[in-house]
Each structure stands twice: as C-alpha cells, then as structure tokens.
Design a protein around this motif. Structure first.
Motif, PDB file in Angstrom:
ATOM      1  N   LYS A   1      33.698  30.285  45.420  1.00 47.21           N
ATOM      2  CA  LYS A   1      33.010  30.792  44.232  1.00 47.21           C
ATOM      3  C   LYS A   1      32.656  29.669  43.254  1.00 47.21           C
ATOM      4  O   LYS A   1      32.148  29.926  42.173  1.00 47.21           O
ATOM      5  CB  LYS A   1      33.878  31.838  43.523  1.00 47.21           C
TER       6      LYS A   1
ATOM      7  N   SER B   1      41.389  34.190  37.128  1.00 39.31           N
ATOM      8  CA  SER B   1      40.637  34.451  38.360  1.00 39.31           C
ATOM      9  C   SER B   1      41.561  34.443  39.576  1.00 39.31           C
ATOM     10  O   SER B   1      41.390  35.243  40.502  1.00 39.31           O
ATOM     11  CB  SER B   1      39.523  33.411  38.540  1.00 39.31           C
TER      12      SER B   1
ATOM     13  N   LYS C   1      44.801  35.219  39.544  1.00 38.12           N
ATOM     14  CA  LYS C   1      45.595  36.447  39.492  1.00 38.12           C
ATOM     15  C   LYS C   1      44.764  37.661  39.903  1.00 38.12           C
ATOM     16  O   LYS C   1      45.259  38.538  40.610  1.00 38.12           O
ATOM     17  CB  LYS C   1      46.161  36.632  38.083  1.00 38.12           C
ATOM     18  N   ASN C   2      43.514  37.696  39.475  1.00 38.34           N
ATOM     19  CA  ASN C   2      42.641  38.805  39.847  1.00 38.34           C
ATOM     20  C   ASN C   2      42.387  38.828  41.350  1.00 38.34           C
ATOM     21  O   ASN C   2      42.309  39.898  41.968  1.00 38.34           O
ATOM     22  CB  ASN C   2      41.308  38.701  39.101  1.00 38.34           C
ATOM     23  N   GLU C   3      42.265  37.652  41.944  1.00 36.01           N
ATOM     24  CA  GLU C   3      42.026  37.566  43.386  1.00 36.01           C
ATOM     25  C   GLU C   3      43.252  38.055  44.158  1.00 36.01           C
ATOM     26  O   GLU C   3      43.126  38.729  45.182  1.00 36.01           O
ATOM     27  CB  GLU C   3      41.699  36.124  43.776  1.00 36.01           C
TER      28      GLU C   3
ATOM     29  N   LYS D   1      45.438  40.246  43.033  1.00 38.77           N
ATOM     30  CA  LYS D   1      45.471  41.701  42.850  1.00 38.77           C
ATOM     31  C   LYS D   1      44.499  42.380  43.802  1.00 38.77           C
ATOM     32  O   LYS D   1      44.802  43.423  44.387  1.00 38.77           O
ATOM     33  CB  LYS D   1      45.126  42.059  41.403  1.00 38.77           C
ATOM     34  N   ARG D   2      43.307  41.779  43.966  1.00 36.97           N
ATOM     35  CA  ARG D   2      42.314  42.340  44.877  1.00 36.97           C
ATOM     36  C   ARG D   2      42.825  42.328  46.315  1.00 36.97           C
ATOM     37  O   ARG D   2      42.654  43.296  47.059  1.00 36.97           O
ATOM     38  CB  ARG D   2      41.013  41.541  44.789  1.00 36.97           C
ATOM     39  N   LEU D   3      43.487  41.239  46.695  1.00 34.72           N
ATOM     40  CA  LEU D   3      44.032  41.125  48.047  1.00 34.72           C
ATOM     41  C   LEU D   3      45.133  42.156  48.279  1.00 34.72           C
ATOM     42  O   LEU D   3      45.164  42.822  49.330  1.00 34.72           O
ATOM     43  CB  LEU D   3      44.576  39.710  48.260  1.00 34.72           C
TER      44      LEU D   3
ATOM     45  N   LYS E   1      45.546  44.974  46.748  1.00 32.09           N
ATOM     46  CA  LYS E   1      44.943  46.302  46.777  1.00 32.09           C
ATOM     47  C   LYS E   1      44.298  46.571  48.128  1.00 32.09           C
ATOM     48  O   LYS E   1      44.411  47.680  48.683  1.00 32.09           O
ATOM     49  CB  LYS E   1      43.897  46.424  45.660  1.00 32.09           C
ATOM     50  N   LEU E   2      43.628  45.565  48.680  1.00 35.72           N
ATOM     51  CA  LEU E   2      43.001  45.698  49.997  1.00 35.72           C
ATOM     52  C   LEU E   2      44.056  45.943  51.073  1.00 35.72           C
ATOM     53  O   LEU E   2      43.876  46.798  51.947  1.00 35.72           O
ATOM     54  CB  LEU E   2      42.203  44.431  50.319  1.00 35.72           C
TER      55      LEU E   2
ATOM     56  N   GLU F   1      45.329  49.479  50.799  1.00 40.80           N
ATOM     57  CA  GLU F   1      44.377  50.447  51.354  1.00 40.80           C
ATOM     58  C   GLU F   1      44.423  50.464  52.867  1.00 40.80           C
ATOM     59  O   GLU F   1      44.386  51.530  53.503  1.00 40.80           O
ATOM     60  CB  GLU F   1      42.964  50.117  50.860  1.00 40.80           C
TER      61      GLU F   1
END
Length: 319
Positions: free
Chosen positions: A55, A293, A295-297, A299-301, A303-304, A307
């Motif tokens: 990114k 960024s 920490k957000n990444e 969290k996204r991982l 969450k994935l 799921e």
C-alpha cells in the motif's frame, strides 16, 4: 586433575573444564516458550508489514526485514533445544546455526536503527527528506544493511580463522575460554553491534520527544502514546541485550588465558545468550503498534479468519 586446577585454568595442561548446566536445564524450557510465542508473532508481523508495503508504507519495508531477521533466529531455537537435550549435531549445521543466530542479532539492531531514523525524519523534519522515506529508497537501504552486516560478520569470522575451518569446526558450542582473537571480536561486536545502535536509537528518540513537546498540532494523548511506545522499544532492546553485551565485553577483556574468569562467567553468559531472544519475541508485538494502519490490518485479518472458521464450522454441523 583436581578441582582447583580445572577452575583456575592450568597453563601446564592447557585444559579448562566446565559443565553445561544452563544449557541442559534452562534452554529446552525457555527456547520452547520463546518459539511458541515468537514464531506466530513474527509470521503475523511479516504478513501485516507485507500488506502495508504493497500500500506504499515505507516503514513496512524495515518491518519486513526485521521480521525476517527475527524469524531466522526463532527458527534456530529448535536446534538449540535438540543440542541442549544432548543429541548430536552435524558440524556444518552446528556452525550454520551459530552464524545465523549471531548475524540475526546485529541485523536486527541495524533495522531497529533504520526504523528509529525513519521516525526521527518523519516527526522532527516532516516537510523534508520525503525522497529518503520512499519505498524504493527503504528497499535500497535494507539491501545495504544486509550486505554490511554479512560482510562484517564474515570479516570477523575470517579474523578468528573460523571461516577457513567452517565445516570441521563446531561454532555452536561455546568454548570454555576465549582466545585472544575471539576476545577482540567480542569487544568489537559489543561496540559496533550494540553501543552504536543504542546511541543512534537514543538520539533519535530524544529528538522525537523534544519535537513532540514543541508541537502544537499533536494532541496530548497522541504525544503520550508515542512517548510510551518509544520508551517501550528502547527499554525492551536494552533489557534483552545489555546483560549479554556487558558480560561478553568483560569476557573479552579478562578471559583470554584466565580459566578462573571463564569459569565464573560462563553460566552467566549462557543465561544472557538465552534472554536476548526476548527482543525477537517482543519486536513484532511492539512494532505492529507503531501505526494505526498496522492495527487495522491485524483486525481485518482476524475478522477474515473468524469468518472462515465460522463457515467451516457451519459446514461441519450440516454434515
């Protein structure tokens, strides 16, 4: 030979005896714990840094290299455990493991300095040095750091004549008493691989804190957050490496030709070799907290993964 002769190091016999109590009783438990925590933590850090680099995050380049260096060291831990348990190890593999471990020490220090300087330039001189903080520049700097560390390490091994006898030597086994050449290398490592990085990081962190105190655009809570993080990074590095480097430097000064010093310091030295692993375990945990960024990444991982786990669990229940 009586006990006093073995402790005081007789020059007549040239023998200096020692036990391996620390390796036998401490290393299996300590290194197992460090591996269980450090391996997944560094893998997660490597993934997050890779995503951020794609990114355009320049700091992520240094984080990738730091994670690679820490992972190389973490991957040697099972071998140290096997040796501590008394199993035989091939001479070449023994030497390779030792080289990887020590090189990882100083590669990690190099990239910690790079990260410190990057934060220094970003906070103290936010309107300058933009080209220095581009991704392609950080990639070039990273290549240079690896090359410099490897060349220096090979040079030190050549100086001690270990490189010429690499396959036949057992560099993973700590000799009871240092030679004069090994002592010079130990002191050089302590200065170049520890004191210089500590000076660079301390200078950068001090200037960053000064700049934050003067800044009117940075809110108080954000200043405190950055200051706590910088203190944690430097404190963890000092906690992990200071005891090891101090004892290694003292060994270099006093040990050659003196078996009594070697006998008194060896167990302490071997304990502090193990505690350096703290830095490789804590690096990914601390550095992933540098930016929101990262920490957000994470969290996204997570969450994935949650799921995907839910889908698999639902499928299993239906069948």
């Amino acid at each position: 030979m009586d006990q006093n002769a073995s402790v005081n190091g007789t020059l007549e016999s040239g023998i200096c005896l020692h036990g391996n109590t620390v390796e036998r009783y401490m290393y299996p438990a300590a290194y197992s714990l460090f591996f269980i925590i450090g391996f997944p933590a560094n893998c997660l850090s490597l993934y997050v840094a890779w995503v951020l680099m794609k990114k355009g995050n320049n700091l992520a380049v240094y984080l990738i290299n730091l994670s690679v260096g820490d992972l190389l060291y973490i991957l040697t831990l099972p071998v140290w455990i096997v040796m501590a348990l008394g199993y035989a190890l091939n001479n070449s593999l023994c030497s390779i493991i030792a080289v990887v471990m020590f090189n990882s020490f100083y590669v990690g220090s190099g990239f910690l300095c790079c990260i410190s300087v990057d934060r220094y330039l970003a906070i103290v001189f936010p309107l300058h040095f933009a080209h220095v903080r581009e991704v392609r520049t950080t990639v070039l700097v990273s290549i240079i750091v690896w090359l410099v560390e490897i060349v220096l390490h090979v040079g030190l091994l050549t100086y001690t004549e270990a490189i010429g006898n690499f396959a036949a030597s057992r560099m993973c086994e700590e000799p009871m008493i240092m030679s004069a050449a090994a002592a010079n290398v130990a002191m050089a490592r302590a200065v170049l691989g520890f004191l210089v990085p500590v000076f660079i990081m301390s200078f950068c962190f001090e200037e960053i804190i000064r700049a934050l105190k003067k800044s009117t655009s940075t809110v108080v809570s954000e200043r405190r957050k950055i200051c706590r993080l910088l203190f944690s990074l430097l404190f963890t590095y000092l906690l992990a490496f200071t005891p090891f480097q101090v004892v290694m430097f003292i060994r270099g000064l006093l040990e050659p030709g003196n078996c009594s010093v070697a006998h008194n310091l060896r167990d302490l030295y071997m304990v502090f070799v193990a505690t350096t692993t703290i830095n490789s375990v804590s690096d990914p945990i601390l550095y992933c907290l540098i930016s929101d960024s990262a920490k957000n990444e994470m969290k996204r991982l997570f969450k994935l993964c949650e799921e995907q786990f839910s889908k698999i669990y639902s499928t299993v229940l239906k069948t």
